[in-house]
Design a protein around this motif. Structure first.
Motif, PDB file in Angstrom:
ATOM      1  N   MET A  69     -48.713  18.998 -17.304  1.00 42.38           N
ATOM      2  CA  MET A  69     -50.221  19.780 -17.228  1.00 42.38           C
ATOM      3  C   MET A  69     -50.464  20.480 -18.395  1.00 42.38           C
ATOM      4  O   MET A  69     -49.539  20.801 -19.228  1.00 42.38           O
ATOM      5  CB  MET A  69     -49.910  20.592 -16.093  1.00 42.38           C
ATOM      6  CG  MET A  69     -50.958  21.680 -15.963  1.00 42.38           C
ATOM      7  SD  MET A  69     -50.976  22.952 -14.607  1.00 42.38           S
ATOM      8  CE  MET A  69     -50.766  21.787 -13.170  1.00 42.38           C
ATOM      9  N   LYS A  70     -51.786  20.383 -18.933  1.00 44.97           N
ATOM     10  CA  LYS A  70     -51.943  21.204 -20.190  1.00 44.97           C
ATOM     11  C   LYS A  70     -52.539  22.637 -19.820  1.00 44.97           C
ATOM     12  O   LYS A  70     -53.497  22.895 -18.999  1.00 44.97           O
ATOM     13  CB  LYS A  70     -53.088  20.422 -20.942  1.00 44.97           C
ATOM     14  CG  LYS A  70     -52.611  18.863 -21.617  1.00 44.97           C
ATOM     15  CD  LYS A  70     -53.692  18.229 -22.366  1.00 44.97           C
ATOM     16  CE  LYS A  70     -53.431  19.111 -23.742  1.00 44.97           C
ATOM     17  NZ  LYS A  70     -54.256  18.541 -24.786  1.00 44.97           N
ATOM     18  N   ILE A  71     -51.808  23.547 -20.316  1.00 44.56           N
ATOM     19  CA  ILE A  71     -52.263  24.836 -20.192  1.00 44.56           C
ATOM     20  C   ILE A  71     -52.801  25.593 -21.232  1.00 44.56           C
ATOM     21  O   ILE A  71     -51.945  25.473 -22.404  1.00 44.56           O
ATOM     22  CB  ILE A  71     -50.826  25.475 -19.740  1.00 44.56           C
ATOM     23  CG1 ILE A  71     -50.527  24.971 -18.291  1.00 44.56           C
ATOM     24  CG2 ILE A  71     -51.175  27.040 -19.398  1.00 44.56           C
ATOM     25  CD1 ILE A  71     -48.940  25.358 -17.694  1.00 44.56           C
ATOM     26  N   LEU A  72     -53.659  26.361 -21.161  1.00 45.13           N
ATOM     27  CA  LEU A  72     -54.144  27.394 -22.335  1.00 45.13           C
ATOM     28  C   LEU A  72     -53.814  28.635 -22.074  1.00 45.13           C
ATOM     29  O   LEU A  72     -54.270  28.881 -21.038  1.00 45.13           O
ATOM     30  CB  LEU A  72     -55.661  26.967 -22.651  1.00 45.13           C
ATOM     31  CG  LEU A  72     -56.202  27.874 -23.707  1.00 45.13           C
ATOM     32  CD1 LEU A  72     -55.714  27.281 -25.218  1.00 45.13           C
ATOM     33  CD2 LEU A  72     -57.780  27.476 -23.801  1.00 45.13           C
ATOM     34  N   LEU A  73     -53.012  29.502 -23.147  1.00 39.87           N
ATOM     35  CA  LEU A  73     -52.675  30.873 -23.026  1.00 39.87           C
ATOM     36  C   LEU A  73     -53.905  31.616 -23.632  1.00 39.87           C
ATOM     37  O   LEU A  73     -54.374  31.180 -24.696  1.00 39.87           O
ATOM     38  CB  LEU A  73     -51.500  31.061 -23.397  1.00 39.87           C
ATOM     39  CG  LEU A  73     -50.385  30.728 -22.691  1.00 39.87           C
ATOM     40  CD1 LEU A  73     -48.962  31.040 -23.390  1.00 39.87           C
ATOM     41  CD2 LEU A  73     -50.424  30.846 -21.124  1.00 39.87           C
ATOM     42  N   ASP A  74     -54.539  32.521 -23.000  1.00 35.35           N
ATOM     43  CA  ASP A  74     -55.665  33.237 -23.559  1.00 35.35           C
ATOM     44  C   ASP A  74     -55.016  34.245 -25.087  1.00 35.35           C
ATOM     45  O   ASP A  74     -53.823  34.331 -24.909  1.00 35.35           O
ATOM     46  CB  ASP A  74     -56.263  34.426 -22.828  1.00 35.35           C
ATOM     47  CG  ASP A  74     -57.593  34.987 -23.469  1.00 35.35           C
ATOM     48  OD1 ASP A  74     -58.064  34.724 -24.173  1.00 35.35           O
ATOM     49  OD2 ASP A  74     -58.156  35.776 -22.210  1.00 35.35           O
ATOM     50  N   GLU A  75     -55.864  34.385 -25.635  1.00 30.18           N
ATOM     51  CA  GLU A  75     -55.471  35.215 -27.040  1.00 30.18           C
ATOM     52  C   GLU A  75     -54.520  36.577 -26.744  1.00 30.18           C
ATOM     53  O   GLU A  75     -53.929  37.052 -27.630  1.00 30.18           O
ATOM     54  CB  GLU A  75     -56.711  35.407 -28.103  1.00 30.18           C
ATOM     55  CG  GLU A  75     -57.655  36.306 -27.454  1.00 30.18           C
ATOM     56  CD  GLU A  75     -58.794  36.284 -28.407  1.00 30.18           C
ATOM     57  OE1 GLU A  75     -58.868  37.102 -29.251  1.00 30.18           O
ATOM     58  OE2 GLU A  75     -59.408  35.423 -28.360  1.00 30.18           O
TER      59      GLU A  75
END
Length: 104
Positions: free
Chosen positions: A1-7
C-alpha cells in the motif's frame, strides 16, 4: 500500500508501517500545499495520514479514492503517535477509498 505522511508527522512513523511504501510530503516536494491541493496531487497514494483535524470538515474527500486517517493526539511527537499504531495497522486491513477516519 502507498502511504503519504503529512508534513507535520515525524518520518520515524514510517518505521512502524513495514511492508508499505511510505513517503512524506517533504520527500514528494509538496511542502506548503493547501490540504485540497495536496490531496489532489496525492492521487498515486492509497492513504494519507495527518494530525490536521480540520481535514475532517473537508467533505469533498469522500468522493476521492484516497483514504485519510486523522490521528488525534496531544502533539505530533512519535511518543504521542506510537500508541495509535496498532489501531492504524488494524485500519489498513479494511481501508476504504474515500473514507476519512479519526483515530484517538
Amino acid at each position: 500500500m502507498k502511504i503519504l505522511l503529512d508534513e507535520c508527522l515525524p518520518l520515524r512513523l514510517a518505521k512502524f508501517l513495514p511492508g508499505h511504501d511510505v513517503r512524506t510530503v517533504r520527500q514528494m516536494n509538496w511542502l506548503g500545499l493547501s490540504n485540497g491541493r495536496l490531496l489532489d496531487v496525492a492521487g498515486e497514494f492509497d492513504l494519507f495520514i495527518t494530525v490536521d483535524k480540520n481535514l475532517v470538515n473537508q467533505t469533498q474527500l469522500a468522493a476521492g479514492r484516497l483514504a485519510v486517517v486523522v490521528l488525534r493526539v496531544r502533539s505530533n511527537t512519535i511518543e504521542n503517535i506510537s500508541p495509535l499504531v496498532p489501531q492504524l495497522i488494524a485500519f489498513l486491513a479494511d481501508l476504504k477509498p474515500g473514507s476519512v477516519t479519526v483515530l484517538s
